[in-house]
Design an enzyme around this catalytic site. Structure first.
Site, PDB file in Angstrom:
ATOM      1  N   LYS A 138       0.838  -1.200   0.000  1.00 50.31           N
ATOM      2  CA  LYS A 138       0.000   0.000   0.000  1.00 50.31           C
ATOM      3  C   LYS A 138       0.878   1.256   0.000  1.00 50.31           C
ATOM      4  O   LYS A 138       1.946   1.273   0.634  1.00 50.31           O
ATOM      5  CB  LYS A 138      -0.897  -0.038   1.251  1.00 50.31           C
ATOM      6  CG  LYS A 138      -1.962   1.043   1.320  1.00 50.31           C
ATOM      7  CD  LYS A 138      -2.873   0.808   2.538  1.00 50.31           C
ATOM      8  CE  LYS A 138      -3.951   1.866   2.675  1.00 50.31           C
ATOM      9  NZ  LYS A 138      -4.865   1.591   3.810  1.00 50.31           N
ATOM     10  N   SER A 190      -9.714   1.616   2.884  1.00 49.01           N
ATOM     11  CA  SER A 190      -8.842   2.354   2.004  1.00 49.01           C
ATOM     12  C   SER A 190      -7.795   1.505   1.283  1.00 49.01           C
ATOM     13  O   SER A 190      -7.167   1.982   0.344  1.00 49.01           O
ATOM     14  CB  SER A 190      -8.132   3.448   2.800  1.00 49.01           C
ATOM     15  OG  SER A 190      -7.299   2.878   3.789  1.00 49.01           O
ATOM     16  N   SER A 205      -9.924  -0.722   7.055  1.00 50.87           N
ATOM     17  CA  SER A 205      -9.362  -0.549   5.714  1.00 50.87           C
ATOM     18  C   SER A 205      -8.678  -1.753   5.105  1.00 50.87           C
ATOM     19  O   SER A 205      -8.380  -1.755   3.913  1.00 50.87           O
ATOM     20  CB  SER A 205      -8.363   0.603   5.700  1.00 50.87           C
ATOM     21  OG  SER A 205      -9.056   1.808   5.530  1.00 50.87           O
TER      22      SER A 205
HETATM   23  N1  GLN Z   1     -13.405   3.637   6.182  1.00 59.58           N
HETATM   24  C1  GLN Z   1     -12.769   4.080   7.367  1.00 59.58           C
HETATM   25  C2  GLN Z   1     -12.498   5.562   7.275  1.00 59.58           C
HETATM   26  O1  GLN Z   1     -12.876   6.127   6.321  1.00 59.58           O
HETATM   27  C3  GLN Z   1     -11.553   3.275   7.651  1.00 59.58           C
HETATM   28  C4  GLN Z   1     -10.299   3.817   7.132  1.00 59.58           C
HETATM   29  C5  GLN Z   1      -9.100   3.018   7.524  1.00 59.58           C
HETATM   30  O2  GLN Z   1      -9.202   1.971   8.152  1.00 59.58           O
HETATM   31  N2  GLN Z   1      -7.936   3.532   7.187  1.00 59.58           N
HETATM   32  O3  GLN Z   1     -11.931   6.155   8.132  1.00 59.58           O
END
Ligand code: GLN
Length: 473
Positions: free
Chosen positions: A79, A154, A178
């Protein structure tokens, strides 16, 4: 062997390497061919590393001469918020344009020490803020199972990279889901370890008390192998803990928070599928039990206070002086900061910085940030209480399958609702595993679904044990 690239797991790859049936170079070539074919439409990779074939060749030499390393020659996608020395890293943000990492993240160093090679940088929501990958400054990642839909986020690029068969595994980060949510949307396995089990050194920070590096893999066994490589204490991250010794128990009782997992708020197919997963677990001999997590209904509210507060503080360092993008404001340093941050950050990142600064401002710190942390402590207590009765907690990973790109564009709150089942594990700090199970058919396309197991702190071994049995491994 080539036609198998989408299904090869680490054990099979290593066996094939050892027998001389496959080389790391051949495997990388097959992955590169997939990327060549698919990436233009999927947008999973921001960059394919130009030295990956060279690294594969070096690994092949070591394999031939009997070299060891649990991951020797195994290609992994990374990532864009995890640092690899000498490579670009940008958290899919314009503000980090041109930035190159000057050191390896600890997780990367540990993967390298076992011989892993890195195939490329994967797309993500900008600074890991999002659940659909639509917040990337470089465009959304499309779901390999249906190109009209999101890959999740994400770590959507990492999930799509594994699902499309272009890397053996991928690493990502999970602050509120994420890793697990995109894993569920793309039909792969996703692990978020216990807070502190894996060093965050070299992970571009979002919400530091929630962030964990996690894994996206083709099998539960692969997640176990990789976790074993990257886990453990690290002098460079003082929130890391020692490798926990096994408690020697076999998990047998699974708790289901019935108040949380009900027909309301869930896609009917997700609900039906979840009940089927419960049946399957019972057939495997597990006992299921209704449990209560009384404060879980406040989890999203806690998360969307704690996370932006911490993120706004972490992102203060991107000022146009130290890293990446610099814009000249023409009127002294402050104008440079303003100009750079206005040009460099996307809409969602700005939204969260604004919310975070508001929450942390003098008059509101106690009312919001401290209050949310008090509630968080009560949620932790809920988990402690539940784990006195049960070994694991089961929920769906997400309330719906992957949605259509653009569907939630003007409704950030409905996007935040997708995190309902995942944020609790980050708030409590417990480990959680998403395993693919079932599909929902829409317009002739089979959209993957996932279920999530959570375990007590440092009991990843229980997740692997139940996950492997459930996933027929
Ligand atoms: N969807 C969650 C957010 O928007 C999780 C993001 C994450 O785990 N980095 O914050």
């Amino acid at each position: 062997m080539e036609r198998d690239t989408k299904t090869l797991t680490i054990d099979r790859i290593r066996e094939a390497f050892r027998r001389g049936e496959l080389s790391s170079t051949e495997l990388v070539q097959a992955y590169l061919a997939t990327i060549e074919k698919e990436n233009a439409s999927l947008n999973a990779y921001l960059e394919v590393f130009d030295d990956v074939l060279y690294e594969a060749g070096e690994a092949d030499k070591k394999i031939k001469s009997g070299g060891d390393g649990k991951l020797l020659g195994v290609p992994i996608a990374v990532k864009d918020n995890i640092l690899i020395k000498g490579k670009r890293a940008g958290a899919a943000s314009k503000i980090l344009e041109g930035y190159r990492a000057s050191y390896d993240a600890t997780a990367i160093a540990r993967l390298k020490a076992e011989g892993a090679i890195f195939i490329g940088r994967t797309n993500m929501d900008e600074f890991a803020m999002g659940g659909s990958n639509e917040n990337s400054a470089y465009g959304p990642v499309r779901n390999p199972h249906d190109h009209a839909r999101v890959s999740g986020g994400s770590s959507g690029g990492s999930a799509a990279a594994v699902a499309m068969g272009s890397a053996t595994a991928a690493i990502g980060s999970d602050t509120g889901g994420s890793v697990r949510q995109p894993a569920s949307y793309c039909g792969v396995v996703g692990l978020k370890p216990t807070y502190g089990a894996v060093s965050r050194y070299g992970l571009i920070a979002m919400g530091s008390s929630l962030d964990q590096i996690g894994l996206l893999t083709r099998s539960v066994k692969d997640a176990e192998i990789l976790f074993d490589v990257i886990r453990g204490s690290d002098a460079l991250d003082n929130t890391t803990s020692l490798r926990a010794a096994s408690d020697g128990r076999v998990p047998m009782t699974i708790g289901i928070p019935g108040d949380l997992v009900s027909e309301t708020g869930l896609d009917p197919i997700v609900f039906k599928n979840f009940n089927e997963s419960v049946k399957k677990l019972e057939e495997l001999g597990y006992k299921t039990k209704d449990i209560k997590l009384p404060h879980a209904k406040f989890a999203l509210a806690m998360y969307y206070i704690i996370m932006p507060a911490e993120a706004s503080s972490n992102l203060a360092r991107f000022d146009g002086v130290k890293y990446g993008l610099h814009k000249d404001g023409g009127n002294g340093l402050l104008s440079d900061y303003l100009e750079t941050r206005s040009a460099g950050f996307g809409k969602e990142v700005k939204r969260r910085i604004l919310i975070g600064n508001y929450i942390l401002s003098a008059g509101y710190y106690d009312a919001y940030y401290n209050k949310a942390n008090m509630a968080r402590e009560m949620l932790r207590k809920d988990f402690r209480t539940a784990f006195q009765e049960v070994d694991l907690i089961l929920t769906p990973t997400a309330p719906t399958p992957a949605f259509v790109i653009g569907e939630k564009d003007n409704d950030p709150l409905s996007m935040y609702l997708e995190d309902i089942f995942t944020v609790t594990a980050n708030l409590a700090g417990v480990p959680a595993l998403s395993v693919p199970f079932g599909t929902k058919e829409v317009g002739g396309k089979k959209l993957p679904l996932g279920i999530q197991f959570a375990a007590p702190w440092n009991r990843e071994e229980h997740l692997f044990e139940v996950g492997k049995r459930f996933n027929n491994e």
